[in-house]
Design a protein around this motif. Structure first.
Motif, short mmCIF file in Angstrom:
data_model
loop_
_atom_site.label_atom_id
_atom_site.label_comp_id
_atom_site.label_asym_id
_atom_site.label_seq_id
_atom_site.Cartn_x
_atom_site.Cartn_y
_atom_site.Cartn_z
N TYR A 1 44.81 40.56 9.31
CA TYR A 1 43.46 41.04 9.04
C TYR A 1 43.58 42.41 8.38
N ASP B 1 42.90 45.34 9.28
CA ASP B 1 43.47 46.41 10.10
C ASP B 1 44.97 46.24 10.32
N ASP B 2 45.50 45.09 9.93
CA ASP B 2 46.94 44.86 10.05
C ASP B 2 47.69 45.28 8.80
N ARG C 1 49.46 47.59 6.25
CA ARG C 1 50.13 48.90 6.34
C ARG C 1 50.51 49.33 4.92
N ARG D 1 43.14 57.04 7.35
CA ARG D 1 42.06 56.29 8.01
C ARG D 1 40.69 56.91 7.70
N ARG E 1 43.65 57.42 13.30
CA ARG E 1 42.26 57.10 13.67
C ARG E 1 41.73 58.00 14.77
N TYR E 2 42.59 58.47 15.65
CA TYR E 2 42.10 59.32 16.74
C TYR E 2 41.63 60.67 16.17
N GLN E 3 42.40 61.16 15.20
CA GLN E 3 41.97 62.42 14.55
C GLN E 3 40.62 62.22 13.88
N ASP F 1 37.79 62.61 16.29
CA ASP F 1 37.57 64.03 16.61
C ASP F 1 36.87 64.74 15.46
N THR G 1 34.53 50.20 14.63
CA THR G 1 34.54 49.92 16.06
C THR G 1 33.41 48.94 16.36
N ARG G 2 33.44 48.34 17.53
CA ARG G 2 32.37 47.41 17.88
C ARG G 2 31.03 48.13 17.99
N GLU H 1 30.08 50.68 16.23
CA GLU H 1 29.59 50.81 14.85
C GLU H 1 29.06 49.48 14.34
#
Lengths: 170, 764
Positions: free
Chosen positions: B23, B25-26, B28, B34, B123-125, B128, B279-280, B282
């Motif tokens: 998919y 998101d897979d 690379r 991101r 994605r975590y950054q 934030d 995200t779900r 979203e």
């Protein structure tokens, strides 16, 4: 922090931010992308994996919580995509058309594997109750349930066969 | 024996079951960053300032972009001269004063509208940094619901001067009701639903050496390329769109959303490989939603059960931006009379904008709404005259001799056997025994009452059949074949079905047939998958390429075997060409294709056709706890006739999924907003997506009335949803009708059922 997880029998060691979720560790550090993220509230089960043999939603655990433990993902069930080499649950999902788009499938398969480990001959109602935490939007669950029941039957006949064989040997 | 019509398990599955799909998101991509969107937290407001400086200083931030950065887009489409009039027959975003921007410019119109994006290394950054983008909002009153929109005291698009986007259909003429012995009128809500493909929206893109490559979770790569070329001002040849594995669509991935356009634009704008998977939460704000109609029905007829007049008035909530909002009620009106021969009909619609997520296609796209309305109306009529709803249906169904049937709403139903489908499902369900059991429970005053709901439906599939679908088939000199299809798989099993078609026609076994879809470099022309069009257009296109290749091969084989073409036959069992009466002389596909020369053995087809009209009948059986109001579906029996069945495995799979989504609307699912336009169902904790524990196994019966195409096929993707919703809703109401209940809006939650029972007490 440094996290070491045995994933599908291989040791994966990585330096990750403390807040790294197990599912992202599997997808990014271990490079195993079968396990999907389908929600952000632990509702959908697409990320279900086995942690020391127990099914968990890998979006709800930190990678750190899996440190020094063993994780199994769908990629770890079979050595190849040869239908004959597949795990009974994988084989049953194919035979019963238990998947369409495939996105929920890795989590669904692992949830089914976990269910059958706990209850080798579930009733239809038990299968449905056990899969309540795994959403699928394509199949209406009908063929997923059939697949799990079929895999249970296959397990039982395999076990019965093994028992009969050992009896004969005895 | 032909492989067509037999149960064939999917070729797609071994990969999906062992390695998992690929998919978006897979993906690379080297150096990939991101994207995280900054979305409006308010339903309606003016934007008075955006400050990205704090976000830009945060760790890992590559860029922070807003509407001010949109300096390198293509020219806007030329004024169509409509003066803001919306063409309700085109499923396109409305232009003129209704234009939907990419990033919000000076106003936001729904919670979740994209205002800015941050681009980060991980994605975590992104989560934030998005928090650090400061947006100043000056709140405006929110337009929530049909009445507020119609009142128009607050307008979403002041330049339009109204919240009414488009009005369609004939003005009401009620004279036909004057001669009716019985007339029933009622207003229902066909509630707003979230499609929830398990994979949300996603896009990744790179811009390298003047070429843009975009991987998009879409139902149609070619249309996606067309849209991107227009918005970005690029030649289509400079864009490659790939639909990798797509984790479900259900109509909500037909259009290319602004979010995905922005991701692709940003990749080019900053020259950086980018990826975005929502995200779900979203997804439940930003992905287009479905249904959202308020329907007023008026049905009239004779006391003995003949329906003489029907009127349907629709208010369609289009959400904040009118995309398909004008288009969906067009289908609802077209299919308003459903499977019934009703002489006098009028249907009208008014589409309005509200401060909610935009509405677009969702499994059925306008047709489930039509079926829900007429099927509820028929039950109301039957209840009023005290007749069995199945009997009233049988009396009014279009008779077999009337096909092709010109409906008073403008559709031409191609073929059908409606009464047979109804009788078959009633027999299969054991309708009479169910009624007897219901009577016993009523007699005893059981807490658990039985409800039996019936629906008969007809729907339109491949409505845009005139646009057609493409296919190319190549038989290679090693005897294998490749199919390039313009259709687009996201779970339906195209790869299996298309390979079956080739095997059936040419005798090249499925394992030697590779099917490729969703890559515009390989397949520049195509339309994609929606509206239950794939098999009857894309599948027939593949069939036609196989027929063409066969004729080419006949010439080549004749040449090789030094025989006349008319003496040659293809043995599809062995996949060899033979001279009739001389099986010893034969040529394989490899030999024939090797003889084809430079051009190879290939054919391309763009197949166009007419829409088809699948039909069927469903029976739902529910138990309703009269003390708690909880309704539970215990059986669902269906006859779904979509012409000749190519592969019962795939066919039934489509029915299962459709039934579940339809039942979900009847019993569980609803997108809700508070009075200020704040979504109340923005996670899967709050949105009651249906689970395995809430459904029984389904009982599927068969009926095959061939369509007029080489495969005999109509569409089956949406039929289950269309038939199951009203059957289930009718069943819940039927369970408590003896207590005086005539209607319960969907979803029939315990609270609503309980309230309806209590409200009805004392009315008897």
């Amino acid at each position: 922090m440094k996290v070491t997880v045995t994933v599908n029998g291989s040791q994966v060691e990585a330096e990750v931010p403390d807040r790294t979720l197990l599912v992202h560790f599997l997808r990014e550090q271990a490079g195993l992308t079968a396990t999907n993220v389908g929600c952000d509230t632990s509702s959908c089960g697409a990320c279900t994996v086995l942690l020391d043999g127990q099914s968990v939603k890998s979006c709800t655990l930190l990678a750190a919580q899996a440190d020094s433990r063993a994780v199994q993902t769908m990629e770890g069930l079979a050595s190849s995509d040869d239908p004959d080499a597949m795990h009974p649950v994988q084989r049953a999902f194919r035979a019963e058309h238990g998947l369409q788009c495939g996105f929920c499938t890795p989590g669904m398969v692992m949830a089914a594997v976990s269910l059958l480990a706990e209850n080798s001959s579930p009733t239809e109602d038990e299968v449905r109750a056990a899969l309540e935490g795994n959403l699928c939007r394509c199949t209406g669950y009908h063929n997923i349930v059939r697949a799990v029941l079929a895999a249970a039957g296959e397990n039982q006949s395999a076990q019965a066969g093994a028992a009969a064989a050992s009896e004969r040997q005895a | 024996m032909s492989i067509l019509g037999t149960r064939v398990v999917r070729t797609e599955d071994p990969r999906l079951l062992t390695k998992g799909g690929t998919y978006v998101d897979d993906m690379r991509l080297p150096g990939m960053a991101r994207v995280t969107f900054v979305r409006s937290p308010v339903a309606h407001a003016m934007i008075t300032g955006i400050d990205t400086s704090a976000a830009l200083a945060a760790p890992g931030v590559v860029a922070a972009l807003t509407a001010a950065d949109l300096t390198d887009l293509g020219p806007p489409p030329p004024d169509d001269g409509s003066g803001g009039e919306v063409n309700e027959t085109l499923p396109l975003p409305a232009g003129g004063p209704w234009t939907e921007p990419l990033f919000a410019v000076d106003r936001v119109r729904y919670v979740g509208e994209p205002v800015a994006m941050v681009i980060t290394d991980d994605r975590y950054q992104g989560e934030d940094a998005a928090e650090l983008v400061s947006v100043d909002y000056e709140p405006l009153p929110a337009v929530v619901g049909y009445d507020a929109a119609l009142a128009g005291s607050t307008q979403l698009f002041p330049a339009a001067g109204t919240n009414v986007v488009v009005v369609g259909g004939a003005p009401a003429d009620d004279s036909a009701f004057e001669g009716c012995e019985v007339v029933v009128e009622r207003t229902f809500e066909n509630q707003r639903l979230a499609p929830i493909p398990m994979e949300g929206r996603a896009a990744a893109a790179t811009w390298e050496d003047g070429k843009l490559t975009a991987w998009v979770s879409t139902q149609n790569a070619q249309i996606t390329r067309f849209v991107l070329a227009g918005v970005l001002g690029l030649d289509p040849g400079a864009i490659r769109v790939v639909a990798p594995d797509v984790g479900g669509g259900f109509g909500a991935k037909v259009a290319l959303d602004r979010d995905a356009i922005l991701v692709v634009w940003a990749a080019k704008h900053i020259g950086h490989a980018l990826s975005w998977s929502e995200t779900r939460s979203e997804n439940l704000l930003g992905m287009t939603q479905g249904r959202a109609q308020r329907q007023t029905v008026k049905i009239g007829g004779s006391r003995d059960g003949r329906i003489q007049a029907y009127r349907l008035d629709i208010v369609q909530d289009a959400g904040a931006y009118p995309r398909m909002g004008g288009f969906l009620p067009f289908f609802t009106r077209l299919m308003a009379t459903g499977a019934y021969d009703i002489p006098n009909v009028s249907a009208a619609s008014t589409t309005v904008v509200t401060n909610a997520t935009p509405i677009a296609a969702y499994r059925g796209a306008g047709r489930p709404e039509a079926t829900a309305a007429i099927e509820r109306a028929v039950d109301l009529f039957a209840a009023e005259i005290g007749k069995d709803p199945a009997d009233v249906r049988r009396m009014n169904l279009i008779p077999d001799g009337k096909f092709p049937y010109q409906s008073p709403c403008g559709a031409v139903y191609d073929s059908g056997a409606y009464t047979g489908a109804l009788d078959k499902v009633l027999a299969g369900a054991g309708y009479r025994e169910l009624r007897a059991e219901q009577a016993r429970r009523r007699e005893r005053g059981d807490v658990l009452q039985l409800g039996i709901g019936v629906s008969s439906y007809v729907e339109i599939t491949a409505a845009d059949a005139a646009g057609g679908e493409t296919a190319q088939l190549i038989v290679h000199d090693n005897g294998t074949a490749t199919v390039y299809t313009g259709s687009s798989a996201h779970g339906q099993g195209h790869h299996t079905a298309w390979a079956m078609i080739v095997e059936a026609e040419l005798g090249i076994e499925m394992a030697k047939v590779t099917v490729i879809h969703g890559d515009t470099d390989l397949i520049p022309l195509g339309t994609g998958t929606y509206g239950s069009r794939s098999l009857q257009l894309g599948g027939v296109a593949v069939h036609r390429t196989a027929v063409e290749v066969k004729e080419q091969a006949r010439q080549l084989a004749a040449d090789l075997l030094e025989a006349s073409e008319s003496d040659l036959e293809l043995d599809t069992g062995s996949g060899t060409w033979q001279v009739r009466g001389d099986p010893a002389s034969s040529k394989t596909w490899a030999e024939v294709a090797s003889h084809a020369g430079d051009g190879g053995l290939t054919a391309s087809v763009h197949h166009t056709a007419q829409p088809t009209f699948p039909f069927g009948s469903h029976v739902a059986v529910v138990e309703v706890d009269t003390e708690t109001g909880k309704a539970r579906l215990i059986r669902h029996v269906t006859v779904d006739d979509a012409g000749t069945v190519l592969n019962p495995v795939l066919f039934d799979g489509q029915r299962h999924g459709g039934i579940a989504q339809g039942v979900a609307q009847a019993l569980y699912e609803e997108v809700a907003y508070d009075a200020d336009g704040n979504p109340l169902t923005s996670t899967l904790v709050d949105y009651a997506a249906i689970t395995a524990a809430e459904l029984p196994s389904f009982e599927l019966l068969t009926s095959e009335t061939p369509a007029d195409n080489p495969l005999g096929a109509k569409g089956i993707g949406e039929a289950g949803t269309i038939g199951s919703t009203p059957a289930t809703q009718n069943a819940v109401i039927d369970a408590v009708s003896h207590l005086g209940v005539r209607h319960i809006d969907m979803p029939a939650t315990p609270e609503r059922v309980w309230a309806a029972i209590n409200a009805a007490r004392g009315t008897l």
